[in-house]
Design an enzyme around this catalytic site. Structure first.
Site, PDB file in Angstrom:
ATOM      1  N   THR A 168       7.049 -10.383 -45.091  1.00  0.00           N
ATOM      2  CA  THR A 168       6.427 -10.079 -46.234  1.00  0.00           C
ATOM      3  C   THR A 168       5.092  -9.080 -45.513  1.00  0.00           C
ATOM      4  OG1 THR A 168       6.854 -12.085 -47.457  1.00  0.00           O
ATOM      5  CG2 THR A 168       4.917 -11.166 -48.006  1.00  0.00           C
ATOM      6  N   GLY A 175       4.597 -14.542 -44.172  1.00  0.00           N
ATOM      7  CA  GLY A 175       4.832 -15.863 -43.513  1.00  0.00           C
ATOM      8  C   GLY A 175       5.757 -16.736 -44.091  1.00  0.00           C
ATOM      9  N   ASN A 188      11.417 -10.031 -48.464  1.00  0.00           N
ATOM     10  CA  ASN A 188      11.634 -11.392 -47.837  1.00  0.00           C
ATOM     11  C   ASN A 188      11.963 -11.327 -46.495  1.00  0.00           C
ATOM     12  OD1 ASN A 188      12.061 -14.236 -48.249  1.00  0.00           O
ATOM     13  ND2 ASN A 188      14.295 -13.971 -48.588  1.00  0.00           N
TER      14      ASN A 188
HETATM   15  N1  GLY Z   1       9.764 -14.280 -49.861  1.00  0.00           N
HETATM   16  C1  GLY Z   1       8.846 -14.981 -49.252  1.00  0.00           C
HETATM   17  C2  GLY Z   1       7.978 -15.537 -50.426  1.00  0.00           C
HETATM   18  O1  GLY Z   1       7.953 -14.876 -51.539  1.00  0.00           O
HETATM   19  O2  GLY Z   1       7.446 -16.528 -50.308  1.00  0.00           O
END
Ligand code: GLY
Length: 568
Positions: A379, A471, A399
């Protein structure tokens, strides 16, 4: 404070010639700025944002330009094919949050990643066309701009179009990453993609993305319609049909970004403004802060035995509640008020034995009457403050690093694999080891739960801090630590971002630690008390801005990446 002035001293003159500004300011890289600052994961994106502010754009204008620039220069996470959240605070103290999270396609089904025996099929929710949710990034930027932007939309797209068309020199870190992912890219994109190359990438290679430039031109010309309708939408659907994807033209056309009521609460004399569901970030962050608020952690000290125990025990319990209760509020009743109730969190911590680790298997999600109950990374973030004091905290993602690895042929960008953030089967951990249940089960058009925690902190009703990080599951605890580093341990923005981090998420029952986090004698004491210390690599890449008493802006660009701060 030392300013790391760089070769871009020539920029003021250049800007003056280009825009005819009467009073051009210096746009440079530094650790403290007088008026305005942009901190992102890539120096080119930070510089573009600062230039927009210098031209008189506000924080939202800069955020839009940065967001599209990151889609070009930071393809592992900056994106057109993903989504995110933003928290905005005007200089008058009004705030708002925008949800541009991806959503499940209307043909999605709760068992779509399971085989006949109802077991998850390896990688299906991660690396295939089927892994993608309907992207929200472009709708999010268009919505933010139409409500708060002041500059022409097409002007904000220009820098990223130029970058994609003419290319930019990749960093050493990027060359390494591009090479690392070549095998996956080639497998998923047999007819090629701009990021695929036969020879290894090396630092300084020019990365040209012609198809992406054309997509950005369409977005510049038609706004969100340049993505959700017409040629780009058709190319996305064609890509779906190349594989097993289910996103349709109807899914794209019906996508909407949603303004949501921010999560707001006090921590001592600070006000925390953060992202509500479908992110778990704001709820969990506030619950964590409320849990440690009565404890003397500043006198216990940074990463002392007692401080770590208190933070970990709070994290363990709050991540258990996250797994049970958090999901898309448009589909599931989330007990937000109960979870961010100061009395509830303080009372719960009073029951905790801080001399011994509580095994995670003994920690259950809290039962709230009337709410469902049953047993059951990559991210990127940026923080901007403009010269008027408007602030934006924006986290965006596809993601995994480089998302699903599927590159939309003809449109030139990567699609997300955000469907893996749903609970694909209750009790089965996602790629971050996070558990979920019914609250976060797949349903058509539902938004998958996130941990993204873009956050703004006020002190005495004035802007104090803008913070966030990538993260995955560690986002919440990284933001938690960075806020405590500043508010409890007296660190500057830079120190707070650079400080080593640790993380606990209930299950697996262990404290993940960066190499230099928690000194060896404290680790030994924690081991003795039943804590399992688990060394790992870098946790998060935090981008923070802290407003000093004199109004100047301290910046913290995370040294764990190529991150940089620009401003004036
Ligand atoms: N894809 C990581 C989140 O949205 O937490």
């Amino acid at each position: 404070m030392i300013k790391k002035l760089t070769a871009i001293w020539i920029i003021p003159l250049f800007l003056w010639i280009q825009c005819g500004t009467d009073n051009p300011k210096e746009v440079y890289e530094a650790e403290v700025f007088e008026q305005a600052a942009v901190v992102t994961a890539h120096p080119i994106a930070s510089k573009i944002g600062a230039e927009i502010l210098e031209k008189g754009g506000n924080a939202v204008d800069a955020a839009v330009a940065v967001k599209f620039a990151l889609a070009v220069v930071y393809p592992n996470a900056g994106n057109l094919g993903g989504g995110g959240f933003l928290v905005y605070r005007t200089h008058q103290g009004e705030y708002n949050t925008l949800d541009f999270r991806e959503k499940a396609p209307h043909r999605a089904d709760k068992d779509m990643y399971l085989d006949d025996q109802k077991n998850p099929i390896e990688d299906l929710s991660l690396y295939s066309e089927l892994a993608s949710g309907v992207p929200g990034s472009v709708a999010g930027m268009a919505e933010a701009h139409s409500k708060y932007g002041t500059m022409e939309w097409s002007e904000l797209l220009k820098p990223s179009i130029e970058l994609a068309k003419n290319g930019f020199k990749i960093t050493k870190r990027q060359a390494k990453e591009f090479n690392h992912y070549q095998k996956r890219f080639k497998k998923l994109n047999p007819s090629g993609a701009a990021i695929i190359k036969d020879d290894p990438w090396v630092e300084g290679d020019l990365f040209i993305q012609t198809e992406l430039a054309e997509t950005l031109v369409r977005i510049g010309e038609f706004g969100a319609d340049g993505f959700y309708k017409g040629e780009t939408a058709e190319l996305i659907v064609q890509q779906m049909q190349q594989g097993n994807g289910i996103i349709t033209l109807e899914d794209l056309e019906s996508y909407e970004a949603i303004w949501r009521e921010p999560i707001v609460g006090d921590y001592k004399n600070y006000k925390i403004i953060s992202m509500p569901p479908p992110s778990s970030g704001g709820v969990a962050l506030l619950a964590l802060l409320q849990s440690v608020e009565p404890l003397p952690i500043s006198s216990w000290g940074f990463q002392s035995d007692s401080t770590v125990r208190a933070m970990v025990e709070a994290e363990r319990r709050i991540y258990a509640d996250r797994a049970m209760h958090l999901g898309d509020p448009d589909f599931f009743d989330v007990p937000v008020e109960q979870l961010v109730n100061k009395n509830f969190n303080m009372e719960r911590m009073k029951q905790v034995d801080l001399t011994q680790a509580t095994p995670s298997k003994e920690v259950r999600a809290t039962y709230f009457p009337g709410y469902y109950y049953e047993e059951p990374e990559e991210t990127t973030h940026f923080s901007i403050v403009d010269a008027a004091g408007n602030a934006i905290s924006l986290t965006t993602t596809i993601n995994d690093s480089y998302g699903s690895g599927v590159w939309v042929k003809g449109a030139g960008f990567l699609l997300n694999n955000e469907m893996d953030d749903f609970s694909i089967k209750p009790g089965t951990p996602n790629m971050y080891g996070l558990l979920g249940g019914v609250a976060n089960a797949i349903e058509p058009n539902k938004r998958m739960l996130s941990a993204m925690t873009p956050t703004i902190v006020e002190k005495d009703n004035e802007l104090f801090m803008v913070v966030g990080t990538p993260g995955g599951s560690t986002i919440i605890t990284s933001v938690f630590q960075t806020i405590l580093n500043v508010t409890e341990f007296g660190m500057t923005a830079k120190e707070s971002v650079e400080a080593p981090r640790f993380h606990h998420q209930w299950k697996p029952d262990r404290i993940d630690v960066e190499e230099s986090a928690i000194d060896s004698s404290t680790r030994a004491a924690l081991n003795q008390a039943g804590y399992n210390i688990h060394p790992r690599g870098a946790i998060g890449r935090v981008e923070a801005i802290v407003v000093q008493k004199d109004g100047k802006l301290q910046v913290g660009a995370d040294p764990r990446g190529d991150d940089a701060a620009y401003g004036f």
